[in-house]
Design an enzyme around this catalytic site. Structure first.
Site, PDB file in Angstrom:
ATOM      1  N   ASN A 204      11.210  25.076   2.096  1.00  0.00           N
ATOM      2  CA  ASN A 204      10.796  24.479   3.372  1.00  0.00           C
ATOM      3  C   ASN A 204      12.030  23.985   4.126  1.00  0.00           C
ATOM      4  O   ASN A 204      12.960  23.447   3.514  1.00  0.00           O
ATOM      5  CB  ASN A 204       9.883  23.276   3.026  1.00  0.00           C
ATOM      6  CG  ASN A 204       9.168  22.696   4.216  1.00  0.00           C
ATOM      7  OD1 ASN A 204       8.594  23.431   5.018  1.00  0.00           O
ATOM      8  ND2 ASN A 204       9.177  21.372   4.344  1.00  0.00           N
ATOM      9  N   ASP A 271       5.230  19.052  14.977  1.00  0.00           N
ATOM     10  CA  ASP A 271       5.026  18.024  16.005  1.00  0.00           C
ATOM     11  C   ASP A 271       5.940  18.351  17.181  1.00  0.00           C
ATOM     12  O   ASP A 271       6.896  19.128  17.047  1.00  0.00           O
ATOM     13  CB  ASP A 271       5.200  16.581  15.496  1.00  0.00           C
ATOM     14  CG  ASP A 271       6.510  16.296  14.792  1.00  0.00           C
ATOM     15  OD1 ASP A 271       7.470  17.067  14.959  1.00  0.00           O
ATOM     16  OD2 ASP A 271       6.581  15.285  14.074  1.00  0.00           O
TER      17      ASP A 271
END
Ligand code: G3I
Length: 556
Positions: A204, A271
């Site tokens: 990630n 986000d």
């Protein structure tokens, strides 16, 4: 060994559980324009998730209600990290992790474990171990944490390693790398596979959403690891975007190239922050970025879904890390849906949105009143016929793969501030409507700012966080805009003592000439509103016995 046999069992069990729960707990509405995000996502074969913080999960019923009804996937924002699960060696604490997993299981949601091996939020006791002990501690931590949830049908995947690259795409010179070398990455994946043969194992990182040097480094690493038989099953693109920096280039193509390696792709921490205060134009830009991310995932079969990093502006990491920025999520601080929620909904609903017609292209901007740091642009207005109405305009600098946003306005004129002196700018304008649809780019206009004026006043304060015989970490180095105008880029210089060398850095790009180091902002922390501050850090090596640290910090 095929890794996902039990994942399929888990999926079936979760589907059955959700069906049962839905029959009793959820309104029996078919997926419609007003349906929950999770219903639309499930209908498209994707997950839509959120990160949960344990405080509001325990204390706020509105938080629990929305988390349960909107999402079918959960990541613990902090509760599964090393500092939460093994604060001292061999003492494992799972209260927060269990609370998150229990909530997800009760609501028919799958859990993505975040995160096993990271340079941040890892206790000091790990960082100070020697190589043999550190490798053993890493394997034991993975065995215990993954092992605890291996038989739990809700927990289906893990971020095994997180953020192993620096911003240039080199392997990050973290304590993991410095002590164990690159092999810690393969070791971590093998330990995770041993602890749960069925879990999907992910790597990630951030700033790897589009095609760029860092995502290409990640692609090369994943291909190389899989070529060696290392069990990397999945790639997580974090997706921490900012309305003022433009949407990353070629997101769908980037997802597809990873998919073509045979790995699953997921957006893990989406986000879209903005420079505060909120307004309709920034909300529309934000909505468009959410929509475009969802659409990229929908277009790639191997993209499993999207996790939003929280869901309410009431609880978000952004304002603490980027002072002056915030409002990054799809619900506001009072749990009211924002245009971004509509955009995610409409994208997942696949044409269920009412307005898919973008505004007309704005006229070519004209520049006037150009100073060293400001310029005024005016252009012919766009019109919008799709029904949601014209929401505003954004001004972008033509710069290649990612064109940063320089300003935004409600009407057809804006004064750009915080420009660099004696610099040529090529800029264009886009219009947005209330549904987040974006017009084509206008023609560009070029202007050059006047000389003089400086980059604006700022201060820098550096703290030596830790030091040892032949090295030290300086963090945070805090840069504060003390001027009246916004800064869009900053530079810090300092002097290294003789024989010292920078060995790693984060949140800034460092270059060294002689003993002078120049630190330049990263793309994501260039903008500093008046009074705003940001931080970066670096690590350096020095000759044994030397106790000196850098001096002469200056900001401009
Ligand atoms: O729990 C302590 C509390 O006891 C203390 O009083 C308080 C004082 O500051 O701090 C609390 O810990 C904070 C923790 O969040 C829980 O709220 C830490 O200071 C704070 O640093 C920590 O921030 C988290 C951050 O990771 C740490 O790096 C954010 O919540 C979390 O959203 C963020 O998430 C990361 C992902 O894991 C990886 N990708 C980037 C993403 C955003 O930075």
């Amino acid at each position: 060994m095929p890794p996902h046999d039990r994942s399929r069992t888990r999926t079936l069990a979760l589907t059955a559980l959700f069906g049962l729960l839905a029959a009793f707990l959820l309104p029996a509405t078919p997926a419609a324009a007003s349906a929950a995000l999770r219903e639309h996502a499930a209908a498209r074969g994707k997950f839509i998730g959120t990160a949960l913080a344990t405080g509001p999960l325990a204390n706020e019923s509105a938080y629990r209600d929305l988390a349960a009804t909107e999402f079918n996937q959960i990541t613990a924002e902090n509760a599964m990290k090393w500092d939460a699960t093994e604060p001292s060696q061999g003492r494992f604490t799972f209260d927060g992790a269990d609370a998150v997993v229990g909530f997800a299981a009760a609501n028919g949601q799958q859990v993505h474990g975040h995160t096993l091996v990271w340079h941040s939020q890892t206790p000091g006791w790990v960082q100070s171990l020697g190589a043999t002990a550190m490798r053993a501690a890493m394997r034991e931590h993975i065995a215990q944490v993954v092992g605890r949830y291996a038989a739990d049908p809700a927990v289906v995947s893990w971020d095994v390693v997180n953020e192993v690259f620096d911003d240039s795409g080199n392997l990050r010179t973290s304590f993991w790398y410095n002590t164990l070398g690159e092999s810690y990455i393969a070791d971590a994946f093998r330990a995770a596979r041993a602890a749960d043969p069925d879990a999907r194992l992910c790597i990630n990182d951030y700033n790897v959403e589009g095609i760029n040097a860092k995502s290409t480094a990640m692609y090369d690493l994943v291909r190389s690891l899989r070529g060696q038989g290392v069990p990397v099953d999945c790639v997580g693109l974090q997706g921490h975007l900012a309305a003022q920096y433009g949407f990353p280039g070629q997101v769908q193509q980037n997802m597809q190239r990873f998919a073509d390696l045979g790995v699953q792709v997921r957006v893990t921490e989406l986000d879209v922050r903005m420079v505060m205060p909120r307004d309709a134009g920034k909300d529309a830009t934000q909505a468009a970025y959410y929509r475009d991310t969802v659409n990229a995932c929908l277009a790639v079969t191997a993209c499993a879904g999207i996790t939003i990093w929280g869901f309410t502006d009431r609880h978000s990491w952004v304002p603490d890390t980027f002072p002056g920025q915030g409002a990054a999520l799809i619900y506001d601080e009072n749990y009211r849906p924002k245009p971004a929620r509509t955009a995610v909904h409409d994208a997942l609903a696949g044409g269920g949105g009412s307005d898919t017609t973008p505004p007309t292209t704005p006229g070519a901007p004209a520049a006037s009143g150009v100073t060293a740091t400001t310029a005024t642009l005016t252009w012919a207005a766009s019109t919008d016929s799709g029904g949601s109405g014209l929401a505003g305009y954004t001004v972008h600098r033509e710069q290649g793969a990612t064109d940063p946003q320089l300003g935004q306005s409600a009407g057809p004129s804006v004064t750009l501030t915080g420009l660099s002196p004696a610099t040529r700018y090529e800029v264009y304008v886009r219009a947005r409507d209330g549904a987040g649809n974006q017009s084509p780019a206008s023609a560009t206009v070029a202007f050059t700012t006047a000389t003089g004026g400086g980059g604006g006043p700022c201060t820098v304060v550096a703290t030596v966080q830790s030091q040892w015989g032949n090295g030290y970490v300086v963090q945070p180095v805090t840069v504060t805009n003390t001027g009246a105008a916004a800064l869009n880029g900053w530079t810090v210089t300092f002097t290294l003592p003789p024989g010292h060398a920078v060995t790693g850095s984060w949140n800034a790009t460092l270059s060294t000439s002689g003993q002078t180091v120049t630190a330049r902002n990263a793309p994501y922390n260039a903008a500093l509103p008046p009074g705003g501050a940001t931080t970066f850090g670096f690590q350096a090596g020095r000759p044994g016995g030397d106790t000196a640290t850098p001096s002469g910090y200056a900001c401009g």
